[in-house]
Design a protein around this motif. Structure first.
Motif, PDB file in Angstrom:
ATOM      1  N   LEU A 159       0.835  -1.201   0.000  1.00 51.23           N
ATOM      2  CA  LEU A 159       0.000   0.000   0.000  1.00 51.23           C
ATOM      3  C   LEU A 159       0.871   1.251   0.000  1.00 51.23           C
ATOM      4  O   LEU A 159       0.639   2.200  -0.765  1.00 51.23           O
ATOM      5  N   VAL A 160       1.894   1.269   0.857  1.00 51.92           N
ATOM      6  CA  VAL A 160       2.816   2.403   0.914  1.00 51.92           C
ATOM      7  C   VAL A 160       3.497   2.607  -0.436  1.00 51.92           C
ATOM      8  O   VAL A 160       3.602   3.737  -0.939  1.00 51.92           O
ATOM      9  N   ALA A 165       4.380   5.646  -5.375  1.00 54.56           N
ATOM     10  CA  ALA A 165       4.521   5.678  -6.833  1.00 54.56           C
ATOM     11  C   ALA A 165       3.526   6.659  -7.452  1.00 54.56           C
ATOM     12  O   ALA A 165       3.858   7.374  -8.417  1.00 54.56           O
ATOM     13  N   THR A 166       2.332   6.718  -6.921  1.00 57.30           N
ATOM     14  CA  THR A 166       1.319   7.647  -7.428  1.00 57.30           C
ATOM     15  C   THR A 166       1.767   9.085  -7.220  1.00 57.30           C
ATOM     16  O   THR A 166       1.628   9.938  -8.107  1.00 57.30           O
ATOM     17  N   ALA A 167       2.316   9.372  -6.035  1.00 56.73           N
ATOM     18  CA  ALA A 167       2.796  10.726  -5.745  1.00 56.73           C
ATOM     19  C   ALA A 167       3.994  11.080  -6.617  1.00 56.73           C
ATOM     20  O   ALA A 167       4.105  12.208  -7.120  1.00 56.73           O
ATOM     21  N   ILE A 355      14.544   2.108  12.335  1.00 59.30           N
ATOM     22  CA  ILE A 355      14.074   0.743  12.563  1.00 59.30           C
ATOM     23  C   ILE A 355      13.836   0.069  11.213  1.00 59.30           C
ATOM     24  O   ILE A 355      13.217   0.663  10.317  1.00 59.30           O
ATOM     25  N   ASN A 356      14.310  -1.129  11.062  1.00 54.62           N
ATOM     26  CA  ASN A 356      14.027  -1.902   9.853  1.00 54.62           C
ATOM     27  C   ASN A 356      12.512  -2.060   9.711  1.00 54.62           C
ATOM     28  O   ASN A 356      11.839  -2.467  10.666  1.00 54.62           O
ATOM     29  N   PRO A 357      11.960  -1.729   8.532  1.00 50.57           N
ATOM     30  CA  PRO A 357      10.508  -1.846   8.363  1.00 50.57           C
ATOM     31  C   PRO A 357       9.943  -3.209   8.710  1.00 50.57           C
ATOM     32  O   PRO A 357       8.782  -3.317   9.114  1.00 50.57           O
ATOM     33  N   PRO A 518      13.238   6.610   3.509  1.00 49.58           N
ATOM     34  CA  PRO A 518      13.361   5.673   2.391  1.00 49.58           C
ATOM     35  C   PRO A 518      12.214   4.677   2.356  1.00 49.58           C
ATOM     36  O   PRO A 518      11.735   4.215   3.400  1.00 49.58           O
ATOM     37  N   ILE A 519      11.773   4.359   1.143  1.00 50.86           N
ATOM     38  CA  ILE A 519      10.734   3.357   0.949  1.00 50.86           C
ATOM     39  C   ILE A 519      11.409   2.057   0.529  1.00 50.86           C
ATOM     40  O   ILE A 519      12.040   1.998  -0.528  1.00 50.86           O
TER      41      ILE A 519
END
Length: 523
Positions: A159-160, A165-167, A355-357, A518-519
């Protein structure tokens, strides 16, 4: 003027019903028992005219202010008692819990849930107790919810990624997104993967989600026979039953195909393991667990594919639908209250910093204020404002009034959650009111019942809340949000429509800007 024979055919039953209804009403009025007070009613229709509104919980709240917290309404041919105070709710849900542990017969669950074989609407008895035991110990236990964490992690990060990507593709790095639609897709996928695992294709899953949406849209409208059981033929004439059965058959065909694919996958795994079932692989989704129970365990009741399908319907309505609806309300309230939004975002970003996602969910206990925000949102926007109705199985005394066997009992959780008798400034969004409150999701305090209380309380609470909390936390961590155009917070539409759940009438559209973190596109 002569009346044709055809007209007499239709007029006679209605006239007879009016006479019978009037007689029952007079008999009730002349009874020596202390019946609950209620608003005025008219022959045949009863008190239905008081309920012609898109906000039945508000209409019942207003009537209760005039007639009391234990109130009688005759809805068509159904004796209905509405409870609107914590003391009376406690008598129903705790003191006399067994007497009110069953459900009234309703058309939608009868058709959609395979004759009430699901957990939410099945009558109280041995079957329901065995089904609840199965759900609590095998399907929705704390350990099983924990085991499903990788699915929540992957799909909330998807979802993120989609929002990011849309933004990124929009001018200026900002995009207008239908966050309500995205939330529905996310929670459906989480529930779908938890239920079916990888046994069906993406196309099949999309077909299933579309079928569930169609079933929900057709199944929670007004059915005349729910309040006039003797007029069941009218729902046939109007096409209501036909539409529900058509939606049900479409969903049932998909169920059969998915179950067939799952069984084929189980057989393939057994061949690969020399005839033995791979225990680890067999426990990776809820459908596999139920098929194994069907084939290998001796239960007190027949457990077949119809039972499995009914339970899956509960998972999607109680898991996916509830989580997406509530997440949308959380974002709506935060957009209307920028100060609370800033406070929640600051907390999430501090907790997730460096923190690691993959470990975000293990740090949810640090999100104290964010959890208060969710509690407050549930107070203002309970997903089931009137909970699920209960059926009185024995004559009981509630609030000093007689509630007779066969009556339908409705608990107005919405009214209690917004009452100034139990809450300071009840219409205000004020998360810190829960800072030192004993109220929680488990219904320990009867003025706050977002998921009910007692033995018929939702067993999927842990499953739904785990997904909800991670969704909200990641939306706040990875993005900044604003309202479209020149809209100010006070102008945000908060209109509610009550159906399967109490959701926003219009899906929430927001402008999103990625936050400078970062994503992880691969996790």
């Amino acid at each position: 003027m002569e009346i044709s024979g055809l007209a007499l055919v239709f007029l006679f039953p209605f006239s007879l019903l009016i006479i019978v209804s009037s007689y029952r009403h007079r008999s009730r009025a002349n009874s020596k028992k202390r019946w609950p007070p209620g608003p005025w009613s008219i022959p045949f229709v009863g008190s239905i005219h008081h309920m012609i509104t898109s906000q039945p919980q508000a209409a019942l709240r207003d009537l209760a202010e005039k007639h009391g917290p234990v109130m009688y309404l005759r809805l068509g041919q159904i004796d209905t008692v509405v409870v609107s105070s914590p003391a009376a709710a406690q008598e129903v849900l705790q003191t006399n819990d067994v007497a009110f542990a069953s459900r009234p017969a309703l058309i939608a669950p009868e058709i959609i849930c395979y004759g009430g074989l699901d957990l939410a609407f099945s009558p109280y008895g041995e079957y329901w107790r065995a089904l609840r035991k199965l759900c609590v110990l095998k399907l929705l236990s704390t350990s099983k919810v924990r085991q499903l964490a990788p699915i929540r992690d992957s799909e909330t990060m998807s979802l993120v990624t989609e929002i990011h990507a849309t933004a990124a593709a929009a001018a200026g790095g900002k995009a207008d997104v239908n966050i309500g639609k995205m939330l529905v897709s996310c929670t459906n996928t989480i529930t779908g993967l938890a239920t079916f695992g990888d046994v069906c294709s993406e196309e099949r899953k999309e077909q299933f989600h579309a079928a569930v949406a169609m079933v929900l849209s057709h199944s929670f409208g007004f059915c005349l026979s729910d309040v006039f059981p003797s007029l069941r033929f009218v729902d046939v004439v109007t096409g209501m039953r036909r539409r529900m059965w058509r939606a049900h058959r479409q969903l049932d065909e998909l169920f059969d195909k998915i179950i067939e694919e799952c069984e084929a996958r189980r057989k393939d795994r057994m061949v690969e393991n020399g005839g033995a079932e791979d225990e680890a692989a067999g426990e990776d989704n809820l459908l596999s667990i139920m098929l194994k129970v069907r084939d290998e365990e001796k239960l007190e009741f027949p457990f077949k594919n119809a039972n499995i399908k009914a339970i899956i319907m509960d998972l999607f309505t109680g898991g996916a639908e509830t989580s997406s609806t509530l997440a949308e309300w959380v974002m709506s309230e935060l957009m209307r209250h920028p100060r609370e939004m800033a406070k929640a975002q600051e907390e999430v970003r501090e907790a997730f910093k460096n923190i690691n996602p993959r470990h975000h969910e293990s740090h949810m206990d640090k999100l104290h204020y964010t959890r208060l925000v969710i509690k407050e949102t549930l107070r203002l926007h309970p997903i089931l404002p009137l909970l699920i109705p209960r059926l009185c199985r024995d004559n009981c005394d509630i609030g000093g009034f007689e509630v007779t066997k066969g009556s339908t009992v409705v608990i107005n959780a919405w009214a209690m959650a917004r009452s100034p008798k139990y809450w300071e400034d009840p219409e205000e969004f004020w998360p810190t009111r829960f800072e030192n409150s004993m109220a929680d999701y488990k219904g320990s305090e009867f003025y706050y019942l977002p998921f009910g209380s007692g033995r018929r309380m939702c067993p999927g609470l842990g499953f739904g809340m785990a997904a909800l909390e991670l969704i909200v936390a990641r939306l706040l961590y990875y993005f900044d949000w604003s309202l479209p155009g020149k809209m100010v917070p006070e102008e945000l539409d908060m209109e509610t429509i009550v159906g399967a759940t109490a959701k926003r009438r219009n899906q929430l559209h927001l402008v999103v800007t990625p936050y400078d973190v970062p994503i992880p596109f691969e996790i």
